[in-house]
Design a protein around this motif. Structure first.
Motif, mmCIF file in Angstrom:
data_model
loop_
_atom_site.group_PDB
_atom_site.id
_atom_site.type_symbol
_atom_site.label_atom_id
_atom_site.label_comp_id
_atom_site.label_asym_id
_atom_site.label_seq_id
_atom_site.Cartn_x
_atom_site.Cartn_y
_atom_site.Cartn_z
ATOM 1 N N UNK C 254 0.827 -1.208 0.000
ATOM 2 C CA UNK C 254 0.000 0.000 0.000
ATOM 3 C C UNK C 254 0.859 1.255 0.000
ATOM 4 N N UNK C 255 2.094 1.157 0.503
ATOM 5 C CA UNK C 255 2.959 2.334 0.553
ATOM 6 C C UNK C 255 3.283 2.832 -0.855
ATOM 7 N N UNK C 256 3.944 2.006 -1.706
ATOM 8 C CA UNK C 256 4.217 2.528 -3.048
ATOM 9 C C UNK C 256 2.954 2.813 -3.857
ATOM 10 N N UNK C 257 1.898 2.046 -3.652
ATOM 11 C CA UNK C 257 0.682 2.280 -4.445
ATOM 12 C C UNK C 257 0.035 3.611 -4.068
ATOM 13 N N UNK C 258 -0.120 3.872 -2.772
ATOM 14 C CA UNK C 258 -0.746 5.139 -2.360
ATOM 15 C C UNK C 258 0.121 6.320 -2.791
ATOM 16 N N UNK C 259 1.432 6.130 -2.760
ATOM 17 C CA UNK C 259 2.317 7.231 -3.176
ATOM 18 C C UNK C 259 2.223 7.491 -4.675
ATOM 19 N N UNK C 267 2.910 7.092 5.780
ATOM 20 C CA UNK C 267 3.732 6.490 6.825
ATOM 21 C C UNK C 267 3.119 5.149 7.240
ATOM 22 N N UNK C 268 3.820 4.421 8.099
ATOM 23 C CA UNK C 268 3.380 3.081 8.496
ATOM 24 C C UNK C 268 3.387 2.942 10.010
ATOM 25 N N UNK C 269 2.396 2.211 10.520
ATOM 26 C CA UNK C 269 2.310 1.896 11.950
ATOM 27 C C UNK C 269 2.633 0.412 12.139
ATOM 28 N N UNK C 270 3.894 0.086 12.453
ATOM 29 C CA UNK C 270 4.253 -1.328 12.589
ATOM 30 C C UNK C 270 3.766 -1.924 13.904
ATOM 31 N N UNK C 271 3.422 -1.079 14.880
ATOM 32 C CA UNK C 271 3.004 -1.593 16.184
ATOM 33 C C UNK C 271 1.610 -2.187 16.121
ATOM 34 N N UNK C 272 0.657 -1.432 15.528
ATOM 35 C CA UNK C 272 -0.714 -1.938 15.467
ATOM 36 C C UNK C 272 -0.896 -2.972 14.361
ATOM 37 N N UNK C 273 -0.070 -2.924 13.317
ATOM 38 C CA UNK C 273 -0.185 -3.908 12.236
ATOM 39 C C UNK C 273 -0.024 -5.312 12.790
ATOM 40 N N UNK C 274 1.109 -5.506 13.473
ATOM 41 C CA UNK C 274 1.412 -6.866 13.923
ATOM 42 C C UNK C 274 0.799 -7.168 15.269
ATOM 43 N N UNK C 275 0.746 -6.135 16.126
ATOM 44 C CA UNK C 275 0.225 -6.356 17.467
ATOM 45 C C UNK C 275 1.169 -7.172 18.340
ATOM 46 N N UNK C 276 2.450 -7.278 17.905
ATOM 47 C CA UNK C 276 3.434 -8.070 18.662
ATOM 48 C C UNK C 276 4.749 -7.302 18.698
ATOM 49 N N UNK C 277 5.310 -7.174 19.885
ATOM 50 C CA UNK C 277 6.556 -6.434 20.036
ATOM 51 C C UNK C 277 7.646 -6.987 19.117
ATOM 52 N N UNK C 290 10.282 -0.148 1.729
ATOM 53 C CA UNK C 290 9.245 -0.050 0.698
ATOM 54 C C UNK C 290 9.011 1.402 0.278
ATOM 55 N N UNK C 291 9.608 2.344 1.030
ATOM 56 C CA UNK C 291 9.509 3.746 0.624
ATOM 57 C C UNK C 291 8.690 4.631 1.540
ATOM 58 N N UNK C 292 8.325 4.133 2.717
ATOM 59 C CA UNK C 292 7.494 4.935 3.620
ATOM 60 C C UNK C 292 8.178 6.246 3.979
ATOM 61 N N UNK C 293 7.379 7.291 4.187
ATOM 62 C CA UNK C 293 7.902 8.597 4.557
ATOM 63 C C UNK C 293 8.092 8.734 6.065
ATOM 64 N N UNK C 294 7.697 7.712 6.807
ATOM 65 C CA UNK C 294 7.847 7.786 8.247
ATOM 66 C C UNK C 294 7.219 6.592 8.935
ATOM 67 N N UNK C 295 7.315 6.589 10.262
ATOM 68 C CA UNK C 295 6.790 5.493 11.079
ATOM 69 C C UNK C 295 6.066 6.087 12.282
ATOM 70 N N UNK C 296 5.088 5.368 12.791
ATOM 71 C CA UNK C 296 4.460 5.754 14.057
ATOM 72 C C UNK C 296 4.490 4.527 14.956
ATOM 73 N N UNK C 297 5.108 4.686 16.122
ATOM 74 C CA UNK C 297 5.470 3.527 16.940
ATOM 75 C C UNK C 297 5.019 3.715 18.382
#
Lengths: 350, 350, 350, 350
Positions: C254-259, C267-277, C290-297
Motif C-alpha cells: 500500500x505504501x508505493x501504491x498510495x504514493x 507512513x506506516x504503523x508497525x506496532x498496530x499492524x502486527x500487534x506483537x513487540x 518499501x519507501x514509507x515517509x515515516x513510522x508511528x510507533x
C-alpha cells in the motif's frame, strides 16, 4: 476486453495497441473522450490474453468483460442440467440429499451411518476412503479397504456411493468402486486431478475451493468438461473469511449466482461450512430456500468417537427434524424431496 | 489443549471429560472458577484430537495451545537451517536470488532470461515447464521439452534449476532434470504431491497457499519432512485479501514469523505477490529488510510477448537497479549477496 | 465508464443507453463486436453514476475506469507533498518517526515515554487521550486531562503532539492542544468526523480503515481535502485478513501504491499492524525499505502495566536498535532520518 | 483466561504470573504437563486484561475463554427479546419486514415507495435522510427536510419510521422525527455515536460492520446497552470477503449464532448484502429459513433514476412475489408474517 489508455497516452501509443490487436486477428474500436481514450477489443480471448497489453506504453488498465468459461456456461446452454448418479437425479425439480460419515472407519459404522442417512431422506451415500488432512499425523483414511466397505454398504442399502479422489493415479481405482467422484476443496485447482476426473466415466462432485471465487470454481469445472466429462455437480462448502465463529462462512449467494452463470446443478455442504452441529439445520434450510438442488451432510452413529470432524456430524434426532423441514421447504420451492420416499432405492445394475 | 466447560456444565460432565482424556493416556488438570471450569490437557495431540471433545455434553470450547508440527519446528531445532541447491546455499548468512522466466517458451528466450537473471545477481534459475493455469485455455507449459531447455541453459550458464512439479506421477521425471522441485501455491495442500516430493532426492521450494495460514504452510512442510526430505525452503508469495489494487497482498510479516516458528529458510516472491512490475523493486527491498533469506523473481527478455504473466516480469534496467539495491540492503542485514559475485558459477557435477 | 451490453441486448437497448447518457451531457461511443456491444462513456462521473445503468434492460455490466478522487490525486499534482507538523516535515526527503504511548496515563509515564521516543530518533510525540475501544469496559482515555499532559510534555521536550480525535464535537478542543489530529482506523469512514477535521486548522493523520481498500482510503482523504484541509498524512496500519498469527496483516504494498496514486505522504504503523513487540523492528525496516515517509510507533516505559496495547510497545533496548537500523536504511533510501539529530527540537511558537 | 507458558519458561516465570494475577484479586490455577505449563485464570476480565500478560517473560500465549459482553448476552437472559418499534414487534413469533427507499428524495417518491412497501407486507418504513457515502461527490441526503418527508409519509400510511443517524450531534434531532434510529455499517465502531444512541429514547437498529466479527458486533451493542438503551435490533448486512460477484457476502450463519449468543432480535438486509436486485429474493428466503426475525429491503418506484443504490431496489412485480414467498416460509418457521395483514396499521400515538 477494454483497454483504458492513460491520461498522457499519445496517438502513437493508441495506434500501437490497435495494430497489435489486429495482428492476432481481433478487432479494435477506439473511443476518444475528453480526458482519456478507451479501446474496445473483440476477438479470441486466448490470443488477446497473450498480448500482455497491460505492460504496453500508454496503457493504464485492461478490463475483461466476458466470462472465460464456455462448456459449463449457461450462455450457450440456457436449460439447467440434470445429472444422474447411479440413477438418482440431481438438478432442477428434485432436492437430493447425500449423507454419510466424513470418513469410512468400519463396516458397522458405515452401514449404521448409511441407515441414518436413509432415514433422513438421503438417496446417495457419502463416505471418505482417501482423506486429505491438514496434518500428516491425522487419520488419512482406509484407502481401498474403505472403498470396498462403501461398495458393500451400497449393495446392502441400494444407495449409490459418492467418495473423494485425491490423486490422479487413483482415479481409475476409485471409479471402479464409486458412483460419483468427489474433488475436495483443497484440490479444486489441482489441475492434474481435474483432467483425470474429466477423463473418467463417472459424474464428478466439484467442491468450491475455500478461497476460490465463483469464477475460478466454474473455470475448474471447465477443466473437467474440456476432457469430455460434463456430468458435474457444483458444491458450495463455505469460504475463508475473517470471521472465526464458524469454520468457514457459507456463501449462500453463490447458489443463485452459480446457477445463473452455469447450467450445472449446485448443492450445498452445511456440515463443513459451519463446522458446528448446531448450524447444520439452519444452514440446510437456508441453502434450500436459496434454491440449492441438494445437500451433502455428515452423519455418524457416534460422533464423539468419530476419527474425523465428529464435531459437526448429525445424530439421530437431528436427522428426523432435518427430513421434516426439508420436505416442507422443498414443496415451497417447487421441488420433490426424496425424503418423502419410503421404499428402499435399489441399485440399477451399474 | 484446554477444554472450556460451559457455564451450566455439571460435575458429572467434567468428570466424563477427565475420564475420556485419561483413557487415551493423557493427563487432565481441572481448574474450577467462579463461573466456569476449565480442564487443561497434556498428552499426545493426535490421540486427544480424536476424542471429539467439542461435541461432549457440557463442553463449550476446546482451545489448542501447542504447535502441531514437529520436524520443521524450531522448538526442537533452534539453529536455522541452510539448504543447498546444486551447491548454492539458501539460509542465514546469505541472500540468494532465484530468477528466470515464468514459463519456458524457447531455448533462446530461456537463455536470454537466464543471462538477465545472472546480471541481476541471481545464482539459481527458475522457469516453468509444467504450468498450473486457472483456465484450461491458457498456455500449459512445454512439459519435458521445457525441462530439457532448462537443463541446457544450466549447462550453458552454470545456474542450477528450480522448476515446478504439478503431479505426483511426474516428480521423478522432473527431478531427473531439475536441482530443486517447486510446489506451487495452488498445490500447497495437494497432499499426494507433498508426499511424492517428500520421497524425492531433491530440495523442495514450498510456496505458501494464497489462502493458507502460516500454520497450515508449516503443516504442509511437515508432510514433506515426514517422508524423509528436510531440504525445504519456504516461499511467501502473497495472500488473498479484499484489496484489489494488487493481485495478492504480500504478507511481509510471515517472514519473521515463519523463521521464528521453523528452522527452514524463508524467501519471498515479489513478482507474484503484487502482480505488477512497478511493485517488484519496493517489495523486494521490503522482503530483504524484513529478514528474507532470498527472493524469487520473474524476468523475461520481452515481457510484452510473454506467454505467461508478462505484466510482472522485470526488464533490463530494472534488473541492474535491483542488483544494486539488494547488495546495499544485504550488507545492512549482515548477509552476503551473490549479486556482488562476478564469476559464473559452475555446476558441481550434480 | 464502460457499459457492457449483454449477449442478447437489442439495438433498441443500446440506443436507450446512449440516449440516457447524452441526456446528462456526457458522450457515448458504441463499439459493436461479434458477440457483444460495449459503450464507452465520457463525462461527469457524478451525473453518470446517478443513471443506475446497471439496472437497465440489456446491460450486463458497468465498469468504472477513472479514479474517483481529485484533490488528493497525483494525476493533477505530480509533485509529492511535504506536510509540516509543528515545524517537523513529513514527506519525500526525510524519514519522520512519531512515537509515544498508546494511551496517556500519567504525566510521569508520558514524559518517560517521550524521552524514550526522542532517544529512538522520534521528532513527534503520539499519545491517546480519547481512546476508541472495542469494549465499553476497557480504559477509554483521560480526555482533556490527557490533552493537558501531552501539551506539558511538548513544552518539556519540544516534540509536537499527534493525538486522536473521535467525535466531531471535540475536534476544536483537541485542536487547541494538539499539533496534528489523528483519525483512527475505526473512524476512517466516519464522514461527519472527516468533515470536521477537514474544517480544522491542524494537519491530519488519516489511518487506513482495517478493512478499507486503498481507493476508499484516498476517498476518505478527499472528504477532508474537500473541506479545505490538504495537510493530510496517510498511515497504513495493517488490514484484516484470514491470517491470525498477527493482529492485522501489514499491507506493505500500500505504501508505493498510495504514493503513486496520491501526492500525500504515507507512513506506516508497525506496532498496530502486527500487534506483537517482536515484529515491530522487522516491519519498521520493511516499511522504510518499501519507501514509507515515516513510522508511528508505540513505546511505553513499562509495557507490563500499560492500560492499552502493552503487548506491542517497544522498550529501552529495542529503541536503540531501531534508531540504528532506521538511520542506515534511510541513507540507503536517500532520506535524512532525524534519528541522527542529537539536539532537542524546540517548539516553534505554534 | 488461560495463560500458556512457553516450553522454556522457568518456575520463577510461572510464579510471577500467578502473583500478578492474584495482585488484582483474581484466581490462578496451575496445570503442569510434560512439555508445558498452563495457568487458568478466573476473575474480572477487565482487571486481568490490563496485566499485559502476553508480554511477560515465559508467556507464550494468552487465550480468552469467556464472552466479553454481559447486558446483551443470552447467558444471563435466556429468553429472546421482543423489541417494539412504534407498536410493531420485532422478535421471535413474528416476521417483520422493513422496507423503503435507500434515500429519501421527494415526498412523492417516498410515499410511492412506502405504498409499495406496504403492498409487500412491510410494517415499518425505512428511508435515509442522512446518507454516509464513500465519495464526498455522491448525494449526501436531504437532512432534516428528509426527516420531515418521512414523518409526513408515516402520517399518511401509518408506518413507523426507521432512519439512519450519522453524527452524535444530530441524534436528538433524528429521534424527534423517527421511531427507530439506525446505526450504519461504517459507524458500527463509532463509539461516540453508539453512546449517543444509547442515551436516546428510541430503539436502535445496529447494522453489523462489514468487516466486523460477530463478537465485535455484540460488543457494539453492549456499548449502547451500557448507556441504558436495551431496545436494540441487530442487522446482518453482508461482510467483506475476497469474492467480487456480490458487493458483500451475506453471512447467513450469523443469524443463528447471534441469536444463540444474544437475546436481541436479528434481522437481515438482503439488498445491501448482495447489491444486486436479482439476489434479493433468494437471499430473503435464505435469511428467513435460517431463522431471521425480519428483513430490511430497498424499494424504489423507479430504480433507474434512484439517487442511491438503484441497482438493488426491488420493483412492483418482485414485491408481490416476495410477499407470497415470505408468508409461506414464515408459517413453516412458526412465525406470523404481517404480509398477511391487509388493514393499514395506524400509528399508536408515539
Amino acid at each position: 476486453m477494454v483497454v483504458v489508455m492513460s491520461a498522457d497516452a499519445t496517438q502513437a501509443d493508441v495506434a500501437e495497441v490497435v495494430e497489435l490487436v489486429r495482428s492476432v486477428g481481433a478487432e479494435a474500436f477506439v473511443s476518444r473522450g475528453v480526458s482519456r481514450t478507451i479501446v474496445g477489443l473483440v476477438g479470441d480471448a486466448g490470443a488477446l490474453g497473450m498480448l500482455s497489453l497491460r505492460g504496453r506504453r500508454g496503457v493504464s488498465d485492461v478490463v475483461r468483460i466476458s466470462v472465460p468459461f464456455k462448456l459449463v456456461s449457461r450462455e450457450n446452454h440456457p436449460e439447467r442440467s440434470v445429472i444422474e448418479v447411479g440413477g438418482v437425479p440431481i438438478g432442477p425439480g428434485s432436492l437430493t440429499v447425500i449423507a454419510g460419515p466424513c470418513a469410512v472407519e468400519t463396516p458397522a459404522q458405515t452401514l449404521a451411518a448409511a441407515r441414518m442417512a436413509r432415514a433422513a431422506g438421503a438417496t446417495l451415500l457419502r463416505g471418505g476412503a482417501f482423506k486429505p488432512r491438514t496434518s500428516p499425523y491425522a487419520f488419512q483414511g482406509l484407502g481401498e479397504t474403505g472403498l470396498k466397505i462403501l461398495a458393500d454398504v451400497r449393495d446392502e442399502t441400494g444407495m449409490p456411493v459418492v467418495t473423494e479422489v485425491v490423486d490422479p493415479a487413483s482415479v481409475e481405482l476409485v471409479a471402479s468402486y464409486a458412483d460419483m467422484l468427489q474433488v475436495g476443496t483443497r484440490n479444486m485447482q489441482n489441475f492434474a486431478l481435474l483432467q483425470a476426473v474429466g477423463s473418467a466415466s463417472r459424474p464428478v462432485l466439484l467442491k468450491r475451493g475455500m478461497s476460490s471465487t465463483i469464477e475460478e470454481w466454474l473455470m475448474a469445472a471447465e477443466y473437467i468438461a474440456q476432457r469430455g466429462n460434463l456430468d458435474i455437480v457444483l458444491c458450495e462448502r463455505g469460504i475463508r473469511t475473517f470471521e472465526k465463529a464458524t469454520r468457514n462462512t457459507l456463501d449462500v449467494s453463490a447458489v443463485p449466482i452459480a446457477q445463473r452463470l452455469s447450467h450445472l446443478p449446485v448443492i450445498v455442504d452445511p456440515s463443513h461450512s459451519g463446522g458446528r452441529r448446531d448450524l447444520v439445520l439452519p444452514l440446510s434450510r437456508a441453502a434450500v430456500a436459496a434454491g440449492a438442488d441438494g445437500l451433502i451432510i455428515d452423519v455418524h452413529p457416534d460422533p464423539a468417537i468419530a476419527l474425523c470432524d465428529g464435531d459437526q456430524a448429525l445424530v439421530g434426532a437431528d436427522l428426523a427434524e432435518l427430513a421434516g423441514q426439508i420436505t416442507g421447504l422443498a414443496a415451497l420451492m417447487g421441488r420433490t424431496a426424496a425424503t418423502a420416499v419410503q421404499e428402499p432405492i435399489r441399485s440399477r445394475g451399474r
